[in-house]
Design a protein around this motif. Structure first.
Motif, PDB file in Angstrom:
ATOM      1  N   THR A 167      12.204  13.320  -5.974  1.00 51.90           N
ATOM      2  CA  THR A 167      11.600  13.090  -7.283  1.00 51.90           C
ATOM      3  C   THR A 167      10.723  11.836  -7.265  1.00 51.90           C
ATOM      4  OG1 THR A 167      13.540  14.074  -8.352  1.00 51.90           O
ATOM      5  CG2 THR A 167      12.060  12.776  -9.738  1.00 51.90           C
ATOM      6  N   LEU A 181      -2.838  10.432  -7.136  1.00 52.32           N
ATOM      7  CA  LEU A 181      -3.978  11.315  -7.413  1.00 52.32           C
ATOM      8  C   LEU A 181      -4.658  10.988  -8.734  1.00 52.32           C
ATOM      9  CD1 LEU A 181      -2.441  14.712  -6.220  1.00 52.32           C
ATOM     10  CD2 LEU A 181      -4.029  13.226  -4.985  1.00 52.32           C
ATOM     11  N   GLU A 182      -4.051  10.095  -9.524  1.00 52.84           N
ATOM     12  CA  GLU A 182      -4.661   9.664 -10.773  1.00 52.84           C
ATOM     13  C   GLU A 182      -5.512   8.415 -10.533  1.00 52.84           C
ATOM     14  OE1 GLU A 182      -1.543   8.968 -13.516  1.00 52.84           O
ATOM     15  OE2 GLU A 182      -0.791  11.030 -13.512  1.00 52.84           O
ATOM     16  N   THR A 219       7.541  12.536  -5.230  1.00 54.75           N
ATOM     17  CA  THR A 219       6.660  13.437  -5.978  1.00 54.75           C
ATOM     18  C   THR A 219       5.916  12.658  -7.058  1.00 54.75           C
ATOM     19  OG1 THR A 219       8.119  15.343  -5.594  1.00 54.75           O
ATOM     20  CG2 THR A 219       6.557  15.500  -7.409  1.00 54.75           C
ATOM     21  N   GLY A 220       6.632  11.759  -7.739  1.00 48.98           N
ATOM     22  CA  GLY A 220       5.987  10.922  -8.752  1.00 48.98           C
ATOM     23  C   GLY A 220       4.961   9.987  -8.145  1.00 48.98           C
ATOM     24  N   TYR A 249       3.560  18.196   0.931  1.00 52.45           N
ATOM     25  CA  TYR A 249       2.745  17.050   1.347  1.00 52.45           C
ATOM     26  C   TYR A 249       3.554  15.791   1.663  1.00 52.45           C
ATOM     27  CZ  TYR A 249      -0.801  19.996  -0.852  1.00 52.45           C
ATOM     28  OH  TYR A 249      -1.604  21.057  -1.215  1.00 52.45           O
ATOM     29  N   TRP A 252      17.349  11.031 -10.780  1.00 55.80           N
ATOM     30  CA  TRP A 252      16.168  11.184  -9.939  1.00 55.80           C
ATOM     31  C   TRP A 252      16.538  10.976  -8.476  1.00 55.80           C
ATOM     32  CZ3 TRP A 252      12.454   7.805 -13.364  1.00 55.80           C
ATOM     33  CH2 TRP A 252      12.092   8.548 -14.498  1.00 55.80           C
ATOM     34  N   SER A 254      -8.772  16.778  -2.461  1.00 58.82           N
ATOM     35  CA  SER A 254      -8.557  15.454  -3.038  1.00 58.82           C
ATOM     36  C   SER A 254      -9.287  14.437  -2.165  1.00 58.82           C
ATOM     37  CB  SER A 254      -7.060  15.116  -3.089  1.00 58.82           C
ATOM     38  OG  SER A 254      -6.577  14.750  -1.808  1.00 58.82           O
ATOM     39  N   LEU A 297       3.136  10.527  -5.400  1.00 59.70           N
ATOM     40  CA  LEU A 297       1.955  11.320  -5.061  1.00 59.70           C
ATOM     41  C   LEU A 297       1.159  11.655  -6.317  1.00 59.70           C
ATOM     42  CD1 LEU A 297       0.161  12.954  -3.187  1.00 59.70           C
ATOM     43  CD2 LEU A 297       1.801  14.836  -3.338  1.00 59.70           C
ATOM     44  N   SER A 298       1.844  12.019  -7.395  1.00 62.55           N
ATOM     45  CA  SER A 298       1.162  12.341  -8.645  1.00 62.55           C
ATOM     46  C   SER A 298       0.353  11.151  -9.146  1.00 62.55           C
ATOM     47  CB  SER A 298       2.189  12.777  -9.696  1.00 62.55           C
ATOM     48  OG  SER A 298       1.565  13.033 -10.940  1.00 62.55           O
ATOM     49  N   PHE A 299       0.949   9.970  -9.090  1.00 63.93           N
ATOM     50  CA  PHE A 299       0.252   8.778  -9.561  1.00 63.93           C
ATOM     51  C   PHE A 299      -0.888   8.412  -8.613  1.00 63.93           C
ATOM     52  CE2 PHE A 299      -0.389   4.313 -10.611  1.00 63.93           C
ATOM     53  CZ  PHE A 299      -0.325   4.334 -11.998  1.00 63.93           C
TER      54      PHE A 299
END
Length: 286
Positions: A108, A118-119, A111-112, A26, A104, A49, A114-116
């Motif tokens: 990395t 989605l929260e 990726t972090g 992504y 990192w 999402s 994108l993870s945040f």
């Protein structure tokens, strides 16, 4: 200071090669040719999402001391999760140098991010919005990103993808909102679909043939004529009936009844096929 600059450039090149060899799902990222310490990224909204279908453009501004110091992170595309053109307070950004890990990489960091994204955890630089608003931002992100010159320069393949999607959406909109005029659009399989509010009466013979698997402009071997020919034939039939002798009246009446049933059946089948095609296009777009 002079010793750390080569380290940053060397690390940038390593991270770039690593991303090309092993892409992050992504996410696409490219350094600015005129400044390797400024990276631009694009996050594609993951399936299932609120951001599905969206393209989110942002930047990473690396210090000359990288990888010993973290970058600044910005989001440029309106998205409903982060404020635009605002430094984001994340554990992987320069807001928290105490939590930064020099091992990192760019992959990395993204990726972090994108993870945040989605929260729903609030932070400095985040914003709140409803599911509907996020979905609307996702739709508007396509045209929005094309206005950015850096986006167009660094991500030509994504621009082609966006232009294709915008063209398909425009054609679908024309097909579903036009009046009596026929409008042609292409679906995801490359087939041509013709739409009209009189689809039950007028339907392009070739398109019906493609959808139903018939040949020579026919549907299952039954020839389909256009509305004008049909009306003209009906008028001729009515005239012939009036001129027939009494001995042929019964045969003429029987023919008219059969012709009426035949015409209604064609209209119903044509409308059903048109509805299936439109439904298929809409599902593929979603």
């Amino acid at each position: 200071m002079t010793n750390r600059k080569p380290t940053a450039m060397s690390r940038m090149k390593q991270d770039y090669l690593r991303l090309k060899k092993d892409p992050v799902p992504y996410i696409t990222a490219e350094p600015l040719p005129s400044n390797l310490l400024e990276w631009h990224y694009v996050v594609k909204g993951p399936e299932d999402s609120p951001y599905q279908g969206g393209y989110y453009h942002g930047t990473l501004l690396f210090p000359r001391e990288f990888p010993f110091k973290p970058p600044s992170i910005y989001m440029l595309t309106p998205n409903g999760r982060f404020k635009t053109n605002t430094r984001l307070c994340l554990s992987i950004s320069d807001f928290h140098p105490d939590t930064w890990n020099p091992t990192w990489s760019v992959g990395t960091i993204l990726t972090g991010l994108l993870s945040f994204m989605l929260e729903s955890t609030p932070t400095l630089g985040s914003t709140e919005s409803s599911l509907y608003e996020k979905q609307q931002y996702a739709k508007k992100s396509l045209a929005f990103n094309l206005k950015n010159s850096n986006f167009r320069e660094l991500f030509p393949q994504i621009c082609d993808e966006i232009n294709c999607r915008l063209k398909t959406q425009q054609q679908l909109l024309q097909a579903t909102t036009t009046g009596n005029k026929l409008t042609t659009c292409s679906n995801s399989t490359g087939e041509t679909v013709t739409g009209s509010n009189k689809a039950a009466k007028n339907y392009n013979n070739n398109n019906v043939n493609n959808a139903a698997g018939g040949t020579n402009g026919s549907l299952g071997g039954i020839a389909i004529s256009d509305e004008n020919d049909f009306n003209e034939n009906s008028k001729n039939d009515n005239t012939n009936v009036n001129n027939h002798t009494n001995n042929k009246n019964s045969n003429s009446d029987s023919y008219c009844n059969w012709h009426s049933i035949y015409s209604n059946l064609i209209a119903i089948i044509s409308f059903a096929i048109f509805a299936l095609i439109v439904n298929y296009v809409i599902k593929n777009l979603n």
